[in-house]
Design a protein around this motif. Structure first.
Motif, PDB file in Angstrom:
ATOM      1  N   MET A 242      10.536 -20.831   3.453  1.00 22.41           N
ATOM      2  CA  MET A 242      10.564 -19.403   3.745  1.00 22.41           C
ATOM      3  C   MET A 242       9.153 -18.830   3.828  1.00 22.41           C
ATOM      4  O   MET A 242       8.953 -17.622   3.736  1.00 22.41           O
ATOM      5  CB  MET A 242      11.336 -18.670   2.644  1.00 22.41           C
ATOM      6  N   GLN A 271       8.871 -23.311   7.995  1.00 26.41           N
ATOM      7  CA  GLN A 271      10.031 -22.432   8.116  1.00 26.41           C
ATOM      8  C   GLN A 271      10.773 -22.770   9.395  1.00 26.41           C
ATOM      9  O   GLN A 271      10.162 -23.163  10.398  1.00 26.41           O
ATOM     10  CB  GLN A 271       9.592 -20.964   8.133  1.00 26.41           C
ATOM     11  N   PRO A 279      12.600 -27.159  10.214  1.00 28.23           N
ATOM     12  CA  PRO A 279      11.474 -26.249   9.969  1.00 28.23           C
ATOM     13  C   PRO A 279      10.182 -26.787  10.584  1.00 28.23           C
ATOM     14  O   PRO A 279       9.993 -28.001  10.699  1.00 28.23           O
ATOM     15  CB  PRO A 279      11.377 -26.221   8.437  1.00 28.23           C
TER      16      PRO A 279
END
Length: 315
Positions: A242, A271, A279
């Motif tokens: 994140m 991310q 990601p």
């Protein structure tokens, strides 16, 4: 409860798979011997590097099922005497912590019959302060956070090894001359607190003053603490994919609260973006926001801190 060992994970997926097999084997046999109801957690081998794909999660679950079959065959032949001795020691210390905490909360006028109020207060205290106030361990200036554990687990031993490995980066005349007396804020974006524990210990050895907000800290909390605590730099650890979204929110909060200090962001700096299956690395995006990405402790992390602290000296 063992519940996953990502701390021992690295970039070697075969080694990670062996680690998963080991902790699953003992976790499952422990549940067969003394059921507590905790969910056994087969971790995908990519967990330490990025958010796993759906296929990797399925693979981990299938692997866990195979380990369960082996555990059920081995369980009747295992002598758990040492485990019960260990359990008794931990239980005794845990009961002491429990009693200390309830007495302390009651003395502070917390309604110990209200679980919501207790949870809120404990969340605000954080694990470090809670341990200092109510822990059953003993003070020891040579141990992390100057607390000697009741039982030195393998994770504790691993943590000590990491601290010793990187001690020279901070515990030297040059770093101490730059960092001593500086006030730094550290926090984790998610539940993973191991990295900030290590960083706290290493920076403390360089003489810095640490505001450790702990784990699962949101951008508003960081900006508020930074503005009220007159910190000179912010160090963020993140793990669960994140990094960019969190950094954007943190940047907005820092701007809103008029906090202008260097922000170093370390950990798993990736991310999932758009329709990408996995990601992607977002270090370039973090630089565009004005943050200092530093995935590892080696070299660049210290240089970033020293550079920022020296620039503050010149102001």
């Amino acid at each position: 409860m063992i519940y996953g060992d990502t701390i021992s994970f690295g970039s070697d997926f075969n080694k990670n798979r062996a680690i998963v097999a080991e902790y699953l084997l003992w976790d499952i046999m422990s549940q067969l011997e003394c059921p507590t109801g905790n969910a056994v957690l087969p971790l995908p081998v990519t967990e330490a590097l990025r958010i796993p794909s759906p296929d990797e999660i399925v693979e981990a679950q299938c692997f866990g099922r195979q380990i369960e079959e082996t555990a059920r065959r081995l369980w009747p032949h295992i002598d758990f005497t040492s485990a019960y001795d260990f359990s008794a020691k931990v239980y005794s210390a845990g009961k002491s912590v429990f009693d200390n905490a309830l007495d302390g909360l009651k003395e502070a006028k917390v309604d110990i019959c209200d679980p919501v109020q207790i949870l809120y207060v404990l969340k605000m205290l954080g694990p470090s302060v809670f341990e200092e106030m109510f822990g059953a361990d003993k003070a020891d200036e040579d141990s992390p956070r100057e607390r000697q554990p009741v039982v030195a687990t393998d994770v504790y031993t691993l943590s000590q090894g990491i601290i010793n490995q990187y001690r020279h980066i901070f515990d030297n005349p040059r770093s101490r001359s730059i960092l001593k007396g500086r006030k730094l804020l550290i926090a984790s974006t998610d539940v993973h607190a191991h990295a900030i524990m290590i960083i706290h210990e290493l920076l403390s050895r360089a003489g810095t003053k640490i505001i450790n907000l702990g784990a699962e800290i949101n951008p508003y909390q960081i900006a508020r603490a930074a503005s009220s605590g007159s910190v000179e730099a912010i160090l963020i650890s993140t793990h669960n994919g994140m990094a960019l979204e969190y950094a954007k929110r943190l940047k907005a909060e820092l701007d809103r609260q008029k906090v202008d200090v260097p922000v170093v962001m370390g950990g798993i700096l990736n991310q999932k973006v758009g329709d990408a299956a996995l990601p992607i690395d977002v270090t370039a995006n973090l630089k565009e926001l004005g943050f200092h990405p530093s995935p590892k402790l080696e070299g660049r992390f210290r240089k970033l801190l020293e550079q920022d602290m020296m620039s503050l000296n010149r102001k």
